[in-house]
Design an enzyme around this catalytic site. Structure first.
Site, PDB file in Angstrom:
ATOM      1  N   PRO A   6       0.810  -1.218   0.000  1.00  0.00           N
ATOM      2  CA  PRO A   6       0.000   0.000   0.000  1.00  0.00           C
ATOM      3  C   PRO A   6       0.844   1.269   0.000  1.00  0.00           C
ATOM      4  O   PRO A   6       0.488   2.268  -0.625  1.00  0.00           O
ATOM      5  CB  PRO A   6      -0.825  -0.123   1.297  1.00  0.00           C
ATOM      6  CG  PRO A   6      -0.804  -1.559   1.646  1.00  0.00           C
ATOM      7  CD  PRO A   6       0.509  -2.085   1.160  1.00  0.00           C
ATOM      8  N   ASP A  32      60.229  -8.693 -13.338  1.00  0.00           N
ATOM      9  CA  ASP A  32      61.475  -7.938 -13.290  1.00  0.00           C
ATOM     10  C   ASP A  32      62.354  -8.436 -12.149  1.00  0.00           C
ATOM     11  O   ASP A  32      61.868  -9.069 -11.199  1.00  0.00           O
ATOM     12  CB  ASP A  32      61.183  -6.448 -13.063  1.00  0.00           C
ATOM     13  CG  ASP A  32      61.118  -5.675 -14.368  1.00  0.00           C
ATOM     14  OD1 ASP A  32      61.360  -6.276 -15.426  1.00  0.00           O
ATOM     15  OD2 ASP A  32      60.818  -4.468 -14.322  1.00  0.00           O
ATOM     16  N   LYS A  84      66.501  -7.177 -15.931  1.00  0.00           N
ATOM     17  CA  LYS A  84      67.659  -6.511 -16.519  1.00  0.00           C
ATOM     18  C   LYS A  84      68.580  -6.036 -15.412  1.00  0.00           C
ATOM     19  O   LYS A  84      68.153  -5.737 -14.301  1.00  0.00           O
ATOM     20  CB  LYS A  84      67.220  -5.298 -17.345  1.00  0.00           C
ATOM     21  CG  LYS A  84      66.237  -5.604 -18.471  1.00  0.00           C
ATOM     22  CD  LYS A  84      65.744  -4.330 -19.116  1.00  0.00           C
ATOM     23  CE  LYS A  84      64.706  -4.614 -20.187  1.00  0.00           C
ATOM     24  NZ  LYS A  84      64.162  -3.369 -20.795  1.00  0.00           N
ATOM     25  N   ASP A 138      57.397   1.993 -10.037  1.00  0.00           N
ATOM     26  CA  ASP A 138      56.185   2.377 -10.763  1.00  0.00           C
ATOM     27  C   ASP A 138      56.413   2.131 -12.250  1.00  0.00           C
ATOM     28  O   ASP A 138      57.487   2.436 -12.779  1.00  0.00           O
ATOM     29  CB  ASP A 138      55.869   3.852 -10.517  1.00  0.00           C
ATOM     30  CG  ASP A 138      54.604   4.296 -11.212  1.00  0.00           C
ATOM     31  OD1 ASP A 138      53.541   4.304 -10.562  1.00  0.00           O
ATOM     32  OD2 ASP A 138      54.655   4.631 -12.416  1.00  0.00           O
ATOM     33  N   MET A 152      69.815   4.335 -10.775  1.00  0.00           N
ATOM     34  CA  MET A 152      70.781   3.599 -11.615  1.00  0.00           C
ATOM     35  C   MET A 152      72.042   4.437 -11.846  1.00  0.00           C
ATOM     36  O   MET A 152      72.603   4.471 -12.928  1.00  0.00           O
ATOM     37  CB  MET A 152      70.123   3.220 -12.957  1.00  0.00           C
ATOM     38  CG  MET A 152      68.912   2.332 -12.799  1.00  0.00           C
ATOM     39  SD  MET A 152      67.983   2.058 -14.341  1.00  0.00           S
ATOM     40  CE  MET A 152      67.094   3.621 -14.463  1.00  0.00           C
TER      41      MET A 152
END
Length: 425
Positions: A46, A203, A225, A258, A332
């Site tokens: 209702p 990696d 690498k 990242d 690096m």
């Protein structure tokens, strides 16, 4: 009713008519869940909640604003009663039982012919938990299982078969930044995708410990690498990603740091798209920021540095500000450290500018060497600094808890977390 009386199953209600009796909050939740399953929902009540009226106005369900009638069950596959009035719910359940229609009675779970579990959806997995008629317990368990799936603690990997056409499902590639190497520093999204992978292209500097947790039939392809040594050329890595995805595999390219920070992730993503392969990029904690932080060195610090530059070799150093208040992060850069120091000195950076080198950041053999622009190359050679290492140049190095009280040309510290030591000439 005991939990042993339950036979767990899953109803496929796409396009099938279902009935919800009641218009309050419980009826609203159940109606939305049934709509999500693709059912043709009719609500009889209702009075209906504002949201139910909105769904009816949008044509997503049918609302009959009246009291329940037994004829409402005609042609219905499934019933949910949630009026809040026990007598009405009991009548609906009895009528459904007489017509052999499964009915969930929200007023009396003990006599209900069916129970609605606590449900969560993670990826393409739907979790449904019953807990002996205790809905809060079921929800707590559901949330715990969903969280474990979201974070990769439970396996989400598909064990699929070809479809009716004989073709394998479409594959995909995820470029996942794994952070600086510590398995706890991968993102939740990255960990989840790794748990779904059929193939992992790994990696050398990614979170290697996570590879041990993969199922035995997950293939790991090593493409790591080292400086000056690339056993698997980048073009071959690109091809591996595409070939494996075109075979229908979920491929994770597990990278250190990242994917887009000096990691050639952009090239890999572009190659995948050019070859019609769906690719997702999951950002990772870059070593340029995280590894200095492992030694207590912020790349910016109020009163010491407002900006920083990330470079990979001494050639780019002529383009960065030669000021102690602008942090330079060398990645690096161990092999060219002496040339880099000379380049910065030649650009006007004072020889007494602090320099910190962090080897194997976050790993058990992490080591921190701190000196000055004029002394750091000799110090690095003396203690045998080796990659992977991040070099930080600028006044922010003074903040490190490993830094000596005063920087002098010949002062330096070499600290291992296992055997802290300070060495001064």
């Amino acid at each position: 009713m005991a939990i042993q009386d339950i036979y767990p199953t899953a109803l496929r209600l796409l396009g099938r008519p279902v009935l919800v009796v009641g218009g309050g909050p419980v009826a609203e939740r159940r109606a939305k869940g049934l709509l999500d399953a693709g059912a043709k929902v009719t609500v009889v009540a209702p009075v209906a909640s504002e949201n139910l009226r909105g769904l009816a106005h949008a044509g997503l369900l049918t609302w009959e604003p009246r009291e329940y009638r037994t004829s409402d069950l005609d042609g219905v596959w499934f019933v949910q009663t949630a009026t809040g009035t026990a007598a009405v719910d009991t009548q609906v359940a009895a009528d459904a039982e007489a017509q052999r229609i499964w009915c969930v009675n929200a007023s009396d779970h003990e006599s209900s012919a069916a129970w609605t579990p606590a449900v969560a959806v993670v990826d393409d997995v739907k979790i449904a938990i019953n807990a002996g008629g205790d809905p809060r317990r079921a929800m707590a368990l559901r949330d715990a299982v969903a969280t474990a799936l979201e974070t990769g603690d439970l396996p989400l990997r598909r064990h699929r078969k070809p479809d009716a056409s004989g073709k394998a499902p479409a594959g995909s590639v995820a470029l996942v930044g794994g952070g600086p190497g510590d398995s706890g520093l991968i993102t939740v999204r990255g960990r989840r995708l790794l748990g779904q992978a059929d193939v992992v292209v790994a990696d050398r500097l990614g979170p290697r410990e996570l590879l041990k947790e993969l199922a035995p039939d997950v293939r790991v392809i090593e493409v790591g690498k080292t400086p000056g040594h690339h056993p698997v050329p980048q073009l071959e890595i690109n091809r591996i990603l595409v070939d494996e995805a075109l075979k229908g595999n979920r491929v994770v390219r597990l990278k250190g740091g990242d994917p887009y920070v000096l990691g050639r992730g952009g090239e890999e993503a572009e190659f995948c798209r050019q070859n019609g392969v769906e690719v997702e990029v999951v950002s990772g904690v870059t070593s340029a920021i995280s590894v200095p932080a492992a030694a207590g060195i912020p790349v910016t610090h109020r009163g010491l540095a407002k900006g920083f530059s990330v470079v990979t070799g001494h050639e780019e150093l002529s383009e960065v500000p030669a000021r102690p208040d602008h942090t330079v992060v060398l990645l690096m850069g161990v092999a060219q450290l002496r040339d880099s120091a000379a380049a910065l000195s030649g650009s006007g950076l004072p020889l007494d500018t602090p320099v910190g080198i962090v080897e194997n950041g976050y790993l058990p053999d992490q080591r921190v060497t701190i000196g000055t622009l004029g002394s750091i190359a000799d110090q690095a050679e003396a203690v045998g600094v080796a990659n992977p290492a991040v070099i930080v140049i600028g006044d922010v190095v003074r903040v490190s808890p490993f830094a000596p009280q005063h920087f002098k040309t010949a002062d330096y510290s070499t600290i291992s977390p296992n055997r802290p030591r300070v060495r001064t000439n």
